[in-house]
Design an enzyme around this catalytic site. Structure first.
Site, PDB file in Angstrom:
ATOM      1  N   ASP A 443       0.830  -1.204   0.000  1.00 37.90           N
ATOM      2  CA  ASP A 443       0.000   0.000   0.000  1.00 37.90           C
ATOM      3  C   ASP A 443       0.865   1.256   0.000  1.00 37.90           C
ATOM      4  OD1 ASP A 443      -2.340   1.473   0.011  1.00 37.90           O
ATOM      5  OD2 ASP A 443      -3.201   0.419   1.733  1.00 37.90           O
ATOM      6  N   ASP A 507     -10.491   1.972  -3.112  1.00 39.12           N
ATOM      7  CA  ASP A 507     -10.919   1.684  -1.740  1.00 39.12           C
ATOM      8  C   ASP A 507     -12.439   1.687  -1.605  1.00 39.12           C
ATOM      9  OD1 ASP A 507      -8.431   1.305  -0.653  1.00 39.12           O
ATOM     10  OD2 ASP A 507      -8.213   3.339   0.120  1.00 39.12           O
TER      11      ASP A 507
END
Length: 707
Positions: A443, A507
């Site tokens: 990430d 997301d």
């Protein structure tokens, strides 16, 4: 130098480059049936020279030069202590093979050498990069180095991207009549906001019709994309890494190479262009790295967030395996002191308070259930509230004397610092060597402000150091798969895909938003690298509630997963999860190897997608009703790409339970399958059912058996 035409030919497209004083693309379009005769072709394309301008014709070369009278955006900008700022490159050599052309040029006064390489593959995907070399003994500062393509005057419209976090890959159209289009990204990663790709064509190009030139810059940092309309009507496309002031300085005999510009031309609309890029990604970028079936995921993030308890996580894994999950990923919150997002990034050690026996019992449990195990990392970041920052505050990427703003309570580490690079590699290598980890979710949750190294701007070198860290890790652990995630869709491009196996697309797990996000993603990437998960009934990002049908159908058309807590799910919900996981596995081979077609529908509130097998024997079709129907009837569904001469069995295999409510009658095929020819399906179509807003249906098409 003698003038000559050079040809680069794909399967359906062709590039003609005229090399005289400069190299100029004079044709990029459908493949020509006959060989080009130099003299006649040159005469056919010889431009007039308007009055009141320069007295000679000025080609827009593969590297436009101000010194030659090209008043548009130059291909090279720079200087040597204020001099040699307008170089004039003289062609020295041309190297040509069937599918590649390399042109070497030099300016002896400016002491610069330029190499331009263009190649095309059998999938009709063109690649271009340029290398600038300082052949002098003093340094040369480079301001810009851009890949340049000329496009025909009929290219009158740009389809480009915009977006933001949880709303990536949105599309917009801009008319090209004068001036031009420019889009810049200065956020330090590929970006949610300005994705480095665009499509250009005559006004009105669509999914199934019209000429389209697609362009994608394979670069994970700051970039610039532009299409200019010159005063004489010619169109010029440029794509480049965007350099911050002073960051690209070429020492004596040093070189600088652009990121690769990928382009594709199709006369069959956006679908034709996409299919070219999909084939290239599968065969030339992914190759055999994703040859096994893509495992169905369960990621723990939206299920437990930072609430880690090994026993509970093992219970989640047990339920996940029962649903049919094949890869179980522990997300953020497993390392020392990480109880929320304000602390501990950089402290890559097991939190012994949460995991007193380490990760081994959980990993063994996951593997014992027949699933792969994955673990989340955010290596490039550090929280100010962390042991690492307290010990090494000078490891932060930035400029001395300035206090950088935090993003998600974190700073960026300077990967160009050898100590930082070695520390991160050692920590990642430790976990991959100590534990049988199959998968990393990598990430990057913030944008980069003032990317400085030793006081100098260094955004480009930060990206290169990131690539180098990935390369070293992949070399040491080739069996481990890696997902590129940057707060969702912030780092998605061909260059990072060469090192990874999957993208976390967004997301946002809201199925309605995902319909548009995944459509935008599909123009340049095939579905097997698109992470698409079933989220909770009530979306954590939008607070909307959607039916299981819309959530399930939206998720199966990618690399499918779940982002929730299966322990808390009811037996009915678990049965529904299992249903869509099973459905995905049933169609996975087709979805991840087939031909993707975005459908043209009569109702603009609908969105449709079909994936067809290469042999035209079957297809899976989705239609989503995004909002209220425009009219009281929804028109007809037409499905291109099937064999016109074959008959096909059409059956509705998934639909909302309320499909037959509040209507007098739905089309008969929604209850009883039909058999129709491929020609009929493409041209006449079938009547669309009336759908409620925010619902979807799934249609199976199989070649009918011969009797």
């Amino acid at each position: 130098m003698d003038t000559k035409f050079y040809q680069l030919k794909g399967t359906h497209s062709q590039l003609l480059i005229h090399v005289g004083d400069v190299a100029e693309i004079v044709y990029y379009g459908q493949a020509l049936s006959n060989d080009v005769q130099d003299a006649d072709a040159l005469a056919a394309l010889l431009r007039p020279i308007p009055y009141g301008r320069l007295d000679d014709d000025i080609p827009v070369s593969l590297n436009p030069q101000l010194a030659r009278g090209n008043f548009g955006s130059p291909g090279v900008e720079g200087h040597r202590n204020g001099r040699h700022w307008a170089p004039e490159f003289i062609i020295q050599a041309v190297h040509h093979s069937e599918q590649q052309l390399c042109i070497e040029s030099q300016d002896d006064r400016a002491q610069l050498r330029l190499s331009v390489t263009v190649q095309i593959d059998a999938h009709d995907v063109l690649q271009m990069h340029q290398t600038l070399t300082n052949i002098g003994e003093s340094g040369y500062s480079v301001t810009r180095l851009a890949n340049t393509m000329t496009l025909p005057e009929r290219a009158g419209e740009v389809l480009s991207y915009y977006g933001r976090w949880v709303k990536e890959f949105q599309q917009t159209r801009t008319t090209l009549s004068a001036g031009g289009f420019i889009q810049e990204n200065r956020r330090g990663r590929t970006s949610h906001e300005h994705y480095p790709a665009l499509m250009v064509g005559p006004c009105g190009f669509a999914e199934e019709t019209g000429e389209v030139w697609g362009a994608h810059l394979a670069w994970s940092g700051n970039h610039r994309m532009r299409v200019d309309v010159k005063a004489d009507g010619r169109r010029v496309l440029q794509a480049e890494a965007l350099y911050l002031p002073g960051e690209t300085y070429l020492a004596a005999h040093a070189s600088l190479t652009t990121p690769t510009l990928y382009m594709g031309y199709s006369a069959a609309g956006l679908n034709g262009m996409s299919q070219q890029f999909h084939r290239h990604v599968r065969q030339d970028i992914l190759q055999q790295r994703v040859s096994k079936p893509r495992p169905v995921h369960l990621n723990t993030w939206e299920g437990i967030y930072f609430g880690h308890d090994p026993n509970y996580i093992m219970a989640m894994a047990t339920e996940a395996a029962d649903i049919g999950v094949e890869r179980f990923i522990i997300d953020d919150g497993w390392f020392r002191g990480r109880d929320d997002d304000t602390s501990s990034l950089g402290d890559w050690f097991i939190d012994e308070g949460k995991y007193p026996q380490g990760l081994r019992p959980v990993i063994d449990h996951v593997h014992g259930l027949g699933m792969e195990f994955g673990l989340w990392f955010e290596p490039e970041m550090v929280n100010p509230h962390s042991d690492l920052y307290r010990r090494c505050p000078d490891w932060v990427l930035g400029v001395d004397g300035y206090q950088p703003p935090t993003g998600r309570h974190q700073y960026t580490l300077d990967l160009q610092n050898p100590a930082v690079f070695d520390y991160l590699y050692e920590r990642l290598d430790h976990f991959l060597s100590t534990y049988p980890i199959d998968y990393i979710k990598w990430d990057m949750n913030r944008e980069i402000v003032q990317p400085g190294h030793d006081g100098m701007a260094s955004g480009v070198e930060q990206v290169r150091a990131y690539y180098a860290l990935l390369d070293k890790l992949v070399l040491a652990h080739p069996q481990v798969e890696i997902e590129s995630c940057a707060a969702g869709g912030g780092r998605i491009d061909y260059e990072v895909l060469k090192r990874t196996h999957r993208f976390w697309t967004s997301d946002n797990n809201d199925a309605l938003e995902r319909q548009q996000i995944q459509k935008g993603f599909s123009y340049f990437f095939p579905p097997e690298v698109m992470g698409s998960h079933i989220g909770a009934t009530r979306s954590h990002s939008t607070r909307r509630t959607h039916s299981m049908s819309l959530r399930g159908i939206s998720a199966i058309f990618g690399h499918m997963g779940l982002e929730l807590d299966p322990v808390q799910a009811s037996s009915e919900e678990k049965a529904a999860f299992r249903q869509y996981v099973t459905l995905h596995k049933q169609w996975r081979s087709l979805l991840h190897n087939g031909i993707t077609c975005r459908l043209t529908l009569d109702d603009h509130q609908q969105q449709g997608l079909a994936v067809l097998s290469d042999d035209q024997s079957q297809a899976l079709v989705m239609v989503a009703q995004l909002g209220m129907s425009t009219y009281s009837l929804a028109g007809r569904l037409r499905i291109p790409g099937l064999d016109p001469a074959r008959d096909y069995h059409i059956e509705l295999i998934d639909a909302p339970p309320e499909l037959h409510e509040i209507v007098n009658r739905q089309p008969s095929w929604t209850r009883e399958p039909l058999t129709l020819s491929g020609e009929w399906l493409a041209k006449a179509g079938i009547a669309m059912p009336l759908l409620d807003p925010e619902t979807a249906i799934l249609i199976e098409i199989r070649q009918a058996e011969c009797h």
